[in-house]
Design an enzyme around this catalytic site. Structure first.
Site, PDB file in Angstrom:
ATOM      1  N   LYS A 260       0.848  -1.199   0.000  1.00 26.58           N
ATOM      2  CA  LYS A 260       0.000   0.000   0.000  1.00 26.58           C
ATOM      3  C   LYS A 260       0.878   1.240   0.000  1.00 26.58           C
ATOM      4  O   LYS A 260       1.990   1.199   0.522  1.00 26.58           O
ATOM      5  CB  LYS A 260      -0.846   0.036   1.280  1.00 26.58           C
ATOM      6  CG  LYS A 260      -1.957  -0.976   1.332  1.00 26.58           C
ATOM      7  CD  LYS A 260      -2.769  -0.790   2.595  1.00 26.58           C
ATOM      8  CE  LYS A 260      -3.827  -1.868   2.722  1.00 26.58           C
ATOM      9  NZ  LYS A 260      -4.843  -1.841   1.662  1.00 26.58           N
ATOM     10  N   ARG A 335      -9.932 -11.739   2.092  1.00 22.80           N
ATOM     11  CA  ARG A 335     -10.733 -12.845   1.557  1.00 22.80           C
ATOM     12  C   ARG A 335      -9.994 -14.172   1.693  1.00 22.80           C
ATOM     13  O   ARG A 335     -10.624 -15.230   1.799  1.00 22.80           O
ATOM     14  CB  ARG A 335     -11.116 -12.540   0.098  1.00 22.80           C
ATOM     15  CG  ARG A 335      -9.952 -12.436  -0.845  1.00 22.80           C
ATOM     16  CD  ARG A 335     -10.298 -11.723  -2.146  1.00 22.80           C
ATOM     17  NE  ARG A 335     -10.492 -10.288  -1.948  1.00 22.80           N
ATOM     18  CZ  ARG A 335     -10.827  -9.437  -2.905  1.00 22.80           C
ATOM     19  NH1 ARG A 335     -11.028  -9.876  -4.143  1.00 22.80           N
ATOM     20  NH2 ARG A 335     -10.965  -8.155  -2.657  1.00 22.80           N
TER      21      ARG A 335
HETATM   22  N1  BES Z   1      -7.946  -3.762   4.313  1.00 24.48           N
HETATM   23  C1  BES Z   1      -8.141  -3.413   2.974  1.00 24.48           C
HETATM   24  C2  BES Z   1      -9.449  -2.657   2.729  1.00 24.48           C
HETATM   25  C3  BES Z   1      -9.664  -1.367   3.466  1.00 24.48           C
HETATM   26  C4  BES Z   1      -9.639  -0.172   2.776  1.00 24.48           C
HETATM   27  C5  BES Z   1      -9.965  -1.342   4.815  1.00 24.48           C
HETATM   28  C6  BES Z   1      -9.878   1.011   3.436  1.00 24.48           C
HETATM   29  C7  BES Z   1     -10.203  -0.152   5.490  1.00 24.48           C
HETATM   30  C8  BES Z   1     -10.179   1.020   4.789  1.00 24.48           C
HETATM   31  C9  BES Z   1      -8.156  -4.664   2.118  1.00 24.48           C
HETATM   32  O1  BES Z   1      -7.389  -5.710   2.574  1.00 24.48           O
HETATM   33  C10 BES Z   1      -7.619  -4.296   0.782  1.00 24.48           C
HETATM   34  O2  BES Z   1      -6.477  -3.957   0.714  1.00 24.48           O
HETATM   35  N2  BES Z   1      -8.439  -4.378  -0.256  1.00 24.48           N
HETATM   36  C11 BES Z   1      -8.009  -4.098  -1.561  1.00 24.48           C
HETATM   37  C12 BES Z   1      -8.497  -5.190  -2.481  1.00 24.48           C
HETATM   38  C13 BES Z   1      -7.960  -5.108  -3.883  1.00 24.48           C
HETATM   39  C14 BES Z   1      -6.467  -5.399  -3.869  1.00 24.48           C
HETATM   40  C15 BES Z   1      -8.696  -6.100  -4.721  1.00 24.48           C
HETATM   41  C16 BES Z   1      -8.598  -2.758  -1.993  1.00 24.48           C
HETATM   42  O3  BES Z   1      -9.748  -2.484  -1.672  1.00 24.48           O
HETATM   43  O4  BES Z   1      -7.871  -1.980  -2.597  1.00 24.48           O
HETATM   44 MN    MN Z   2      -5.347  -5.527   1.958  1.00 18.46          MN
END
Ligand code: BES
Ligand code: MN
Ligand code: ZN
Length: 481
Positions: A260, A335
């Protein structure tokens, strides 16, 4: 610091700071007011002030106006909660420890919801200041003066608010002091304290049970994963088959190799265990409220990091139920760990499997922080129960489509599934991915937009909101009736 207690009293107390809830142009009911105060109050009413205060007979009186919504009682209740939030600063500024709420409106439950908003607004997370003592809020007890008929509701509200304090503490605690192992320990100590059953698996057991998704995400961590199983099984349970709650317990999410950006989302990714915290908080609440319902909680937990041994894009992982998943983004880790928990859920022959997770930024972008995404293959009637619970506690949800076409986007060219769909529809593709892992009627809650507030959002506060616990509790409470 403990939570803010909400207690019931049948009669008004003498010499205790008093909040008068009134509607319209009503005056607070107080005897023997001085002429000056009578004219002060008249001026406030003329000016249509929603809130004013004065000293009378050596005690503080705060008058707060609350109005009924024209058609929706859930909105009225929310107005009361927000009004509770509206006086929290004043009460603490005046260094008041105890208040009583006198409901002088015709809205029977105004005092109850006002107290809820006030108690939740009074939450603080200040343990990491060197000089904490000066920062403590003075308010510790809220007495709701009401008919004895409301006592049970008031006691239950106290339980819910105290449990939510615990949930918010868990979310606010950084990963350095609250990791997957700490989470497991808290499950165990809470089970002892509140009287539900719990079992916490260590890495060996997780390996023995072949939780491939949880182990893959945990590969990049120096801290072992845990898998917690909670159970509340009262003798007079209304349901024959249990309801299973599954909470995402990613104690910190760096994204892994699909890293991230820092200075953005990574700063607050300690909130990625909000689903887990809400499941534990719900158990803490239902055990105290003694809900007549058989409920199982499942919490897979790990952080998602890089240590040289982390799982990588391109890996193919064999999951607990035997399906193979091609990892194309290590940041879609939630997931991976939820999937194993969902297939484990089937061992309980559940009537319903419900998960709650900070799963996708896509859900946050679609709905913002005003509510969360709900989807699933359970009966429309069941989904409606969740919507209703959400409206009642004002943790509202919107049903997102659960069309098979979203599922098609999760097909891999070399394995059963891949862990990301395309750029679009991310909340739904994640839900459809998860659907493969349980055979039971399934409900999925994506709370990514609501788990962490960057600035104060009324009584939800700032930082970890604990969003989702009041919603789960309300759903179960309605079912237990
Ligand atoms: N933990 C994140 C999602 C999240 C975003 C939680 C903002 C709290 C606030 C999750 O694990 C994630 O990184 N999701 C990705 C999925 C993508 C790689 C398909 C996302 O939403 O970018
Ligand atoms: Mn994530
Ligand atoms: Zn995550």
């Amino acid at each position: 610091m403990g939570s803010t207690s909400i207690i019931h009293a049948s009669k008004a107390l003498a010499k205790v700071a008093t909040i008068h809830l009134v509607s319209g142009d009503a005056k607070p009911s107080i005897n023997n007011l001085s002429k000056d105060l009578v004219s002060f109050i008249d001026t406030q009413i003329k000016a249509k002030n929603g809130q004013y205060y004065f000293q009378h007979d050596g005690t503080l009186h705060i008058v707060v106006k609350v109005e009924a919504h024209k058609s929706n009682s859930n909105y009225t209740n929310e107005t009361c909660r927000k009004a509770g939030h509206g006086v929290c600063g004043l009460i603490n500024k005046m260094k008041v420890a105890k208040v009583q709420v006198l409901n002088e409106t015709t809205l029977t439950q105004a005092g109850l919801y006002f107290a809820e908003g006030l108690a939740l607004s009074n939450y603080q997370f200040i343990k990491y200041y060197k000089d904490t003592s000066k920062k403590y809020n003075s308010l510790s007890t809220i007495t709701v003066v009401a008919d004895a008929k409301l006592k049970k509701d008031i006691d239950q509200m106290n339980i819910v608010c105290a449990s939510l304090y615990t949930v918010r503490d868990m979310v606010n605690e950084p990963v350095a002091s609250f990791n997957s192992v700490d989470l497991g320990k808290l499950v165990q100590s809470s089970a002892k304290k509140y009287g539900f059953k719990a079992e916490v698996w260590d890495k060996k057991k997780i390996q023995a049970k072949k939780f491939g998704g949880l182990l893959a995400v945990n590969q990049g961590s120096n801290i072992p994963p845990t898998f917690s199983i909670l159970e509340w099984k009262p003798a007079k349970a209304k349901n024959k088959k249990p309801i299973v709650l599954v909470g995402k317990g990613v104690v910190y999410d760096t994204g892994g190799l699909s890293l991230k950006p820092t200075g953005n989302s990574m700063d607050y990714m300690k909130c990625d265990m909000t689903g887990a915290a809400t499941v534990l908080g719900t158990f803490i609440a239902i055990a105290q409220a003694k809900l007549d319902l058989h409920v199982i909680g499942l919490i897979p937990s790990t952080d998602n990091r890089i240590n040289g041994n982390e799982y990588t894009p391109g890996d193919v992982i064999k999951m607990h139920n035997g399906l193979f998943v091609e990892v194309l983004n290590t940041d879609a880790e939630g997931r991976m760990i939820l999937a194993d928990a969902l297939s484990w859920a089937d061992n309980y022959n559940p009537e319903l499997v419900v998960d709650i997770a900070t799963l996708t930024g896509a859900a946050a972008r679609a709905i913002g922080h005003f509510g969360h995404g709900l989807m699933g293959n359970a009966d429309e009637k069941v989904l409606n129960e969740f919507k209703q619970a959400g409206e009642e506690v004002y943790e509202r949800c919107v049903e997102l489509p659960f069309w098979d076409e979203y599922g098609d986007l999760m097909k891999s060219s070399i394995a059963d599934l891949k862990n990301v769909g395309g750029a679009d529809g991310g909340a739904m593709t994640a839900g459809k991915f998860l659907e493969h892992f349980t055979k039971a009627p399934y409900v999925h809650n994506d709370i990514a937009g609501c788990s962490f507030a960057h600035s104060e959002v009324n009584y939800r506060g700032k930082g970890g909101t604990g969003y989702g616990m009041r919603y789960l509790f309300q759903f179960l409470k309605n079912r237990a009736k």
